[in-house]
Design a protein around this motif. Structure first.
Motif, PDB file in Angstrom:
ATOM      1  N   UNK A  62      26.299  31.990  40.795  1.00 49.13           N
ATOM      2  CA  UNK A  62      26.533  32.638  42.154  1.00 49.13           C
ATOM      3  C   UNK A  62      25.159  32.925  42.657  1.00 49.13           C
ATOM      4  N   UNK A  99      39.851  35.252  37.347  1.00 49.33           N
ATOM      5  CA  UNK A  99      38.806  35.684  36.559  1.00 49.33           C
ATOM      6  C   UNK A  99      37.580  35.002  36.589  1.00 49.33           C
ATOM      7  N   UNK A 101      22.636  42.896  41.094  1.00 51.42           N
ATOM      8  CA  UNK A 101      23.354  43.592  42.305  1.00 51.42           C
ATOM      9  C   UNK A 101      22.191  44.396  43.084  1.00 51.42           C
ATOM     10  N   UNK A 115      34.455  38.078  33.924  1.00 50.53           N
ATOM     11  CA  UNK A 115      33.473  38.591  34.522  1.00 50.53           C
ATOM     12  C   UNK A 115      33.920  39.757  35.240  1.00 50.53           C
ATOM     13  N   UNK A 116      35.021  40.181  34.923  1.00 48.59           N
ATOM     14  CA  UNK A 116      35.459  41.554  35.399  1.00 48.59           C
ATOM     15  C   UNK A 116      34.845  42.822  34.809  1.00 48.59           C
ATOM     16  N   UNK A 160      20.558  46.613  40.480  1.00 47.43           N
ATOM     17  CA  UNK A 160      21.047  46.413  39.164  1.00 47.43           C
ATOM     18  C   UNK A 160      21.058  45.328  38.490  1.00 47.43           C
ATOM     19  N   UNK A 174      33.118  39.400  41.272  1.00 47.14           N
ATOM     20  CA  UNK A 174      33.866  40.919  41.614  1.00 47.14           C
ATOM     21  C   UNK A 174      33.387  41.295  42.988  1.00 47.14           C
ATOM     22  N   UNK A 226      26.861  51.115  48.697  1.00 50.08           N
ATOM     23  CA  UNK A 226      27.504  50.235  48.803  1.00 50.08           C
ATOM     24  C   UNK A 226      26.991  48.958  47.778  1.00 50.08           C
ATOM     25  N   UNK A 227      27.534  48.458  46.838  1.00 47.47           N
ATOM     26  CA  UNK A 227      27.211  47.512  45.700  1.00 47.47           C
ATOM     27  C   UNK A 227      27.474  46.100  45.934  1.00 47.47           C
ATOM     28  N   UNK A 232      39.678  46.670  39.076  1.00 46.50           N
ATOM     29  CA  UNK A 232      38.706  47.174  38.144  1.00 46.50           C
ATOM     30  C   UNK A 232      38.302  48.730  38.729  1.00 46.50           C
ATOM     31  N   UNK A 281      42.909  40.696  40.155  1.00 46.41           N
ATOM     32  CA  UNK A 281      42.491  41.647  39.006  1.00 46.41           C
ATOM     33  C   UNK A 281      41.719  42.771  39.615  1.00 46.41           C
ATOM     34  N   UNK A 311      31.427  34.048  32.195  1.00 48.68           N
ATOM     35  CA  UNK A 311      31.901  33.849  33.290  1.00 48.68           C
ATOM     36  C   UNK A 311      33.537  34.129  33.632  1.00 48.68           C
ATOM     37  N   UNK A 343      22.410  48.102  45.642  1.00 49.99           N
ATOM     38  CA  UNK A 343      23.017  49.095  45.935  1.00 49.99           C
ATOM     39  C   UNK A 343      22.132  49.780  47.063  1.00 49.99           C
ATOM     40  N   UNK A 369      24.436  34.551  46.404  1.00 48.65           N
ATOM     41  CA  UNK A 369      25.099  35.093  47.618  1.00 48.65           C
ATOM     42  C   UNK A 369      23.795  34.713  48.638  1.00 48.65           C
TER      43      UNK A 369
END
Lengths: 112, 114
Positions: free
Chosen positions: B56, A96, B35, B100-101, B90, A100, B42-43, A34, A32, B97, B37, B58
């Motif tokens: 999640x 999905x 997020x 999530x795109x 951000x 991302x 860079x995000x 975007x 996917x 979920x 940045x 990280x």
């Protein structure tokens, strides 16, 4: 992929011309894709998406092209306007359910 | 009405201090994110919560602690701030979920650590 020590790529286009912003992705399992647009002082905003079973998708003045063979994604903006000036990010995810991952952005400047 | 709102917009503080950033979404989404940045734009994702549960996390220093009192809010608390924490943070949300795109972002909090 991560941007390591690189300046933000920039693209300058004349108002009214078409813009093409390119993106390479590294994960062949990505399903996917975007594109996001980030205007100065704002958060990224969704523009258009495409799944790996497609190679082209069109929106209003924007077209996304996907070439899975060379792992390349592009965003075409028709008749570029001053309001299109922004940083553009491509992003991808495996499924999905996966997070991302954003690529390094490209700064688009539109010359009036 | 702003869909994803975060406060404050600017945060200037000294090294070693503790600070919080708040985020609220009125979209009825189940999933929220933080997020970071950097100066090169860079995000990178830090955290994701789905219905108040962490999904999640990280590789973020444990000085960063997210808290989700309900699914419409996700706050970020940072202890013992360091110079390298300076960035724009951000908040974002997505419907679930699974989807999530398509992320909806707030307008960011510019954190400057002196």
């Amino acid at each position: 992929g991560e941007s390591v020590g690189l300046h933000l790529p920039t693209l300058s286009v004349q108002e009214g011309d078409n813009s093409i912003i390119n993106c390479a992705y590294s994960n062949s399992a990505s399903d996917y894709f975007i594109w996001y647009k980030q205007e100065s002082g704002k958060g990224p905003q969704f523009i258009i998406d495409i799944r790996s079973n497609m190679d082209k998708r069109q929106g209003q003045r924007v077209t996304v092209l996907l070439n899975k063979t060379v792992k390349h994604l592009s965003l075409q903006i028709a008749a570029t306007q001053p309001g299109d000036s922004a940083v553009y990010f491509c992003a991808d995810s495996k499924t999905s359910y996966d997070k991302v991952i954003f690529g390094p952005g490209t700064s688009l400047s539109v010359i009036p | 009405d702003t869909a994803v709102s975060q406060t404050p917009k600017y945060l200037v503080t000294q090294m070693g201090n503790d600070k919080s950033i708040k985020c609220e979404q009125n979209l009825g989404h189940d999933t929220m994110y933080w997020y970071k940045q950097d100066s090169k734009k860079f995000l990178k994702i830090m955290f994701s919560y789905n219905n108040k549960e962490l999904i999640i996390n990280e590789t973020v220093p444990n000085r960063f602690s997210p808290k989700s009192p309900d699914k419409a809010h996700l706050n970020l608390h940072i202890n013992s701030l360091e110079l390298g924490d300076s960035a724009v943070y951000f908040c974002a949300s997505s419907k679930t979920e699974v989807y999530n795109e398509k992320l909806f972002f707030g307008s960011g909090t510019q954190l400057s650590v002196l």
